[in-house]
Write a protein that holds these residues in place. Structure first.
Motif, mmCIF file in Angstrom:
data_model
loop_
_atom_site.group_PDB
_atom_site.id
_atom_site.type_symbol
_atom_site.label_atom_id
_atom_site.label_comp_id
_atom_site.label_asym_id
_atom_site.label_seq_id
_atom_site.Cartn_x
_atom_site.Cartn_y
_atom_site.Cartn_z
ATOM 1 N N VAL A 1 0.983 -1.282 -0.086
ATOM 2 C CA VAL A 1 -0.162 -0.172 0.299
ATOM 3 C C VAL A 1 0.829 1.292 0.175
ATOM 4 N N HIS A 2 0.530 2.022 -0.795
ATOM 5 C CA HIS A 2 1.864 4.032 -1.192
ATOM 6 C C HIS A 2 0.189 4.299 -0.863
ATOM 7 N N ALA A 3 0.324 4.775 0.780
ATOM 8 C CA ALA A 3 -0.693 6.395 0.712
ATOM 9 C C ALA A 3 0.038 7.158 0.897
ATOM 10 N N VAL A 4 -1.140 9.069 0.241
ATOM 11 C CA VAL A 4 -1.028 10.061 0.009
ATOM 12 C C VAL A 4 -2.267 10.218 0.124
ATOM 13 N N GLY A 5 -2.284 12.207 0.378
ATOM 14 C CA GLY A 5 -3.147 12.751 1.058
ATOM 15 C C GLY A 5 -4.149 13.588 -0.261
ATOM 16 N N ASP A 6 -3.889 13.582 -1.270
ATOM 17 C CA ASP A 6 -3.999 14.476 -2.007
ATOM 18 C C ASP A 6 -3.491 13.960 -3.493
ATOM 19 N N VAL A 7 -4.201 15.000 -4.457
ATOM 20 C CA VAL A 7 -4.480 14.806 -6.012
ATOM 21 C C VAL A 7 -2.888 14.718 -6.692
ATOM 22 N N GLU A 8 -1.991 15.341 -6.070
ATOM 23 C CA GLU A 8 -1.047 16.062 -6.642
ATOM 24 C C GLU A 8 -0.126 14.466 -6.419
ATOM 25 N N SER A 9 -0.066 15.119 -5.136
ATOM 26 C CA SER A 9 0.859 13.311 -4.565
ATOM 27 C C SER A 9 1.044 12.550 -5.844
ATOM 28 N N ALA A 10 -0.664 11.838 -5.319
ATOM 29 C CA ALA A 10 -1.163 10.628 -5.729
ATOM 30 C C ALA A 10 -0.230 11.019 -7.829
ATOM 31 N N LEU A 11 -0.992 11.784 -8.310
ATOM 32 C CA LEU A 11 -0.319 12.346 -9.563
ATOM 33 C C LEU A 11 1.261 11.658 -9.624
ATOM 34 N N ALA A 12 1.925 12.049 -8.704
ATOM 35 C CA ALA A 12 3.525 12.531 -8.801
ATOM 36 C C ALA A 12 3.588 10.850 -8.363
ATOM 37 N N HIS A 13 3.696 9.751 -7.419
ATOM 38 C CA HIS A 13 3.207 8.703 -7.704
ATOM 39 C C HIS A 13 3.405 7.750 -8.225
ATOM 40 N N ALA A 14 1.827 8.059 -9.331
ATOM 41 C CA ALA A 14 1.311 7.134 -10.438
ATOM 42 C C ALA A 14 2.733 7.103 -11.443
ATOM 43 N N THR A 15 2.741 8.117 -12.237
ATOM 44 C CA THR A 15 3.469 8.693 -12.863
ATOM 45 C C THR A 15 5.045 8.175 -13.293
ATOM 46 N N ALA A 16 5.436 8.316 -11.863
ATOM 47 C CA ALA A 16 6.846 7.443 -11.824
ATOM 48 C C ALA A 16 6.598 5.929 -11.118
ATOM 49 N N TYR A 17 5.777 5.398 -11.011
ATOM 50 C CA TYR A 17 5.377 4.448 -10.210
ATOM 51 C C TYR A 17 4.058 3.753 -10.405
ATOM 52 N N ARG A 18 3.927 3.181 -11.458
ATOM 53 C CA ARG A 18 2.961 2.499 -11.867
ATOM 54 C C ARG A 18 1.758 1.427 -11.034
ATOM 55 N N PRO A 19 1.077 2.113 -10.390
ATOM 56 C CA PRO A 19 0.278 1.268 -8.548
ATOM 57 C C PRO A 19 -0.659 0.007 -9.900
ATOM 58 N N ASP A 20 -0.579 -0.676 -9.435
ATOM 59 C CA ASP A 20 -1.895 -2.217 -10.403
ATOM 60 C C ASP A 20 -2.750 -1.672 -10.106
ATOM 61 N N LEU A 21 -3.459 -0.663 -8.643
ATOM 62 C CA LEU A 21 -5.196 0.051 -8.849
ATOM 63 C C LEU A 21 -4.481 1.005 -7.879
#
Length: 805
Positions: A631-651
């Motif tokens: 589980v990779h937890a973040v608190g806002d959209v910007e943090s979520a997009l930064a992580h997702a574009t750098a490290y592709r999540p499964d869901l």
């Protein structure tokens, strides 16, 4: 002496119908005798009157025989031309009782007379007519100095007098108060009262309205004036309805027969003749197709129903229609206001009842939870879960208490109970409760309250004001500082809570204290919350006799200022009661819910959890980790997009309500990104109802889970989407491998085909023979047919390439 014909020509010669009539008149049959016997004074007077452009009349002798000019003739109406040479008493018989004494006074040497706007009821057009005149009588002396005749200079001012009178009536309509009429019938009665003041123009007025709240029923008499006993007026209502149905005024004759009992009479001093005619005019209301009523206006028996009279009646009906429209509009507004007031009262009762009902189950939740936590017998994972449940129950109780306060404020039952209180110490205690939450959020908390200050104030109200404002400041400040300051100025206590947080847009400042209003553009928790915290601060400050204001700029922070009267306690002894522990715990706990999570691990795969509420984030993380998922937890959209574009999540598992941009914005960004568009997205929301689900699914969400949810349901859905995603990715990878293999096969087949074609051309054989040659070479050299074919093609290509010298 000049003979008669000569003198006649010299006196009356000239253009004009009146001069012609004067020339043919047999003057010898009058008291003046033959023209050749007329005195020089009479002839001189005639030569003065006839050329004048203003109406002039000459009365001569004791009989006041009449001679007048062209300008005067139209004033006579049907009396012309008989009035030529006629004694005044005969010509003006109907008004001689008024005019005769004035003329005799002049003849008797009493001097000139003058009358202005004099009412005269003349019978000059076949009926007794209301007319108004301004005139003067001047003596004409004979040779002996005695008065021999009277000059009459006159002006018919009837139209002006009637116009002024009617205009005054219309002005009176403009002075009617549209708010004083509670119903359409009241508006009609007020209008008819105005008409009662104009009996000479409106000797009778009957106002009818349709029955029913929508004014679409049968006509009913609602107001009358000049009708005698109103209850005896029995008009043919069906006939009136017929007359006004098409929206056109109709003249009604034989009034007594059509309206039995309505025997209007003039009441303004003109006369007492019965009213025999009336105009029936439709009453319209704006927005209604059919007339809503009818106005019956009696016509004065002393005036012809000419153009100006009809125009006046039309204007009266228009004013009454306007009053009706206004009354109906006000009635609708009052009905809406009453309905809103009833709805507001029902809402207040609902808040009170539901809030009271919630307190019982909350007590049964908080008590056992607190007991279990205080016992300290639970292992750490279970204790953490129980503490989360306890904090959630406390938050729910604060919401219930806030709703109760709101209900009291709306019902005007929010009453302060002042008691001696050290307001400085109380303020410091409330603000200091947030020090740990502010420190963990990286925000500096500064508290300056000055020396102890004992005043009369409601402790609980003041504590709620401070806790609300400081909690908001810590919650909406990501970096910088929060300052709490208490001052005493001019007999006022001034509390200032300033922060360097997200700020409030200028367009929202006027509504920030409105109940249930939420600042939509704030980068705080957009769309979440109840929107009653700041409105409650306003209500509490008002209950303490003060108020609250705000200064803010987007991105620069906000400053809230509460001012209340400083009322010193007479005995100067402050109560040493601490702030309610649970009250402070709730606010501090809420302020800590929006702390940022630790940075997620820098690795691909796993579940990307986007949730800004710390307790909910911890709870979901625990559920997912127990299933063996990273589980990779973040608190806002910007943090979520930064992580997702750098490290592709499964869901991606995201709450919809997030600070700044919401979960739907995150969904759109994910679906628009080339490498993320196939990542499954599951949305969590507290909004129930199919509309919310449709909105999310339409945006491309794979699933939509409504809070509160059962943990097994959430985990099952997440597991299903992870498995579907793995199967989908495996199928896509397999398809891609098959495409590569097929492309290689096609490429190989193309090379072999080229080699076979070259051998066929070189050895002049068929395709089977050429292919068998390739196979034979392959077997002899132990090489693949494709490689042998590639060599043949390459050699042939080399032979075709030109060689240098």
């Amino acid at each position: 002496m000049v003979d008669g014909p000569t003198r006649l020509r010299s006196l009356f010669d000239g253009p004009g119908e009146t001069r012609a009539a004067l020339r043919v008149k047999d003057w010898s049959a009058t008291a003046l005798g033959p023209v050749d016997t007329w005195s020089d004074e009479l002839c001189a007077a005639i030569r003065t009157v006839l050329p004048s452009e203003i109406p002039m009349l000459l009365w001569w002798g004791r009989d006041l025989v009449q001679i007048f000019n062209d300008a005067y003739a139209p004033l006579l109406g049907a009396k012309y031309p008989e009035a030529i040479g006629q004694p005044g008493a005969e010509c003006w018989a109907e008004v001689w009782d008024e005019l005769g004494p004035m003329a005799r006074r002049v003849l008797d040497g009493g001097g000139a007379t003058y009358a202005e706007n004099r009412l005269l009821l003349l019978r000059r057009n076949g009926y007794l007519e209301e007319t108004y005149w301004t005139f003067s009588y001047s003596p004409v002396c004979g040779e002996d100095g005695a008065v021999a005749g009277v000059f009459v200079a006159t002006t018919d001012v009837t139209e002006r007098v009637l116009g002024d009178r009617r205009m005054a009536t219309l002005r009176a309509f403009g002075e009617l108060s549209t708010t004083a009429a509670e119903t359409a019938a009241d508006a009609c009665r007020a209008a008819v009262e105005v008409l009662a003041g104009s009996p000479d123009d409106v000797p009778l007025a009957l106002a009818y309205l349709r029955d029913g709240p929508g004014l679409d029923g049968a006509l009913t008499l609602v107001a009358a004036t000049g009708a005698g006993e109103t209850e005896r007026v029995r008009p043919g209502l069906a006939e009136i309805a017929d007359l006004v149905e098409h929206g056109q005024p109709v003249e009604v004759a034989d009034l007594a027969a059509r309206f039995p009992g309505a025997r209007g009479r003039l009441g303004g001093g003109v006369g007492d003749a019965p009213v025999e005619r009336a105009l029936v005019l439709p009453l319209q209301a704006f927005g209604r197709v059919r007339p809503v009523g009818a106005l019956v206006l009696g016509v004065s028996p002393y005036r012809e129903l000419d153009g100006p009279y009809r125009a006046f009646a039309d204007l009266v009906a228009s004013h009454v229609s306007t009053a009706l429209t206004d009354a109906l509009a006000y009635a609708e507004e009052r009905a809406r206001a009453t309905a809103l007031a009833e709805l507001d009262a029902a809402k207040t009762r609902f808040f009170q009842n539901v809030s009271h009902e919630f307190r019982t189950p909350l007590t049964l939740l908080l008590g056992p939870l607190r007991t279990v936590l205080d016992a300290g017998l639970l292992p750490e994972p279970h204790r953490s879960a129980m503490a989360t449940a306890h904090r959630a129950a406390l938050r729910l109780r604060r919401l219930v208490d806030t709703l109760l306060d709101v209900a009291r404020a709306e019902a005007d039952q929010l009453r302060a109970r002042p008691e001696p209180t050290d307001v400085a110490t109380l303020t410091a205690e409330c603000a200091s409760m947030f020090r740990s939450a502010a420190q963990s959020a990286g925000v500096a908390l500064e508290v300056r309250v000055g020396p102890p200050r004992t005043v009369l104030v409601d402790r609980e109200m003041w504590a709620k004001i401070v806790l609300n404002l400081v909690s908001n400041a810590v919650r909406f400040t990501r970096s910088g500082s929060v300052s709490v300051r208490l001052d005493s100025t001019g007999g006022q206590l001034v509390l200032t809570v300033a922060d360097t947080g997200v700020g409030i847009p200028e367009g929202e400042l006027e509504r920030v204290f409105d109940r249930f209003h939420q600042v939509s553009e704030s980068s705080a928790r957009g769309g979440e919350g109840t929107g009653i915290g700041l409105s409650l601060v306003r209500d509490l400050a008002g209950a303490l006799g003060g108020g609250v204001s705000v200064r803010s700029a987007l991105g620069e922070g906000s400053t809230f200022t509460v001012t209340i009267p400083e009322v010193p306690a007479q005995d100067g002894v402050a109560l040493s009661l601490p702030v309610s522990t649970e009250l402070g715990e709730v606010f501090v706990g809420e302020a800590g819910q929006w702390r940022s999570p630790a940075a997620p691990a820098a690795e691909d795969g796993g579940v990307l959890l986007v949730e800004d509420d710390a307790d909910m984030r911890d709870y979901l993380t625990r559920l997912l980790v127990e299933q063996g998922w990273a589980v990779h937890a973040v608190g806002d959209v910007e943090s979520a997009l930064a992580h997702a574009t750098a490290y592709r999540p499964d869901l991606v598992l995201s709450d919809v309500m997030l600070p700044g941009r919401d979960g739907l914005a995150l969904l759109r960004e994910v679906r628009a990104h080339e490498s993320l568009r196939r990542v499954p997205v599951v949305l969590l929301t507290a909004r129930a109802g199919p509309e919310s689900a449709v909105e999310g699914l339409r945006g491309g969400a794979d699933d939509y889970v409504v809070k509160p949810f059962h943990p097994d349901e959430l985990l099952t859905r997440v597991r299903a989407h992870l498995e579907l995603s793995r199967l989908r990715e495996a199928a896509i990878a397999e398809n891609e491998r098959e495409v590569v293999t097929l492309r290689g096969a096609l490429d190989s087949r193309s090379t072999v085909s080229q080699a076979v074609g070259l051998l066929m051309a070189t050895h002049r054989c068929d395709a089977d023979t050429a292919f068998q040659q390739l196979v034979a070479v392959s077997q002899a050299t132990n090489r693949k047919v494709r490689d042998i074919a590639a060599t043949v093609v390459a050699d042939f290509t080399a032979d075709l390439t030109p060689q240098g010298d």
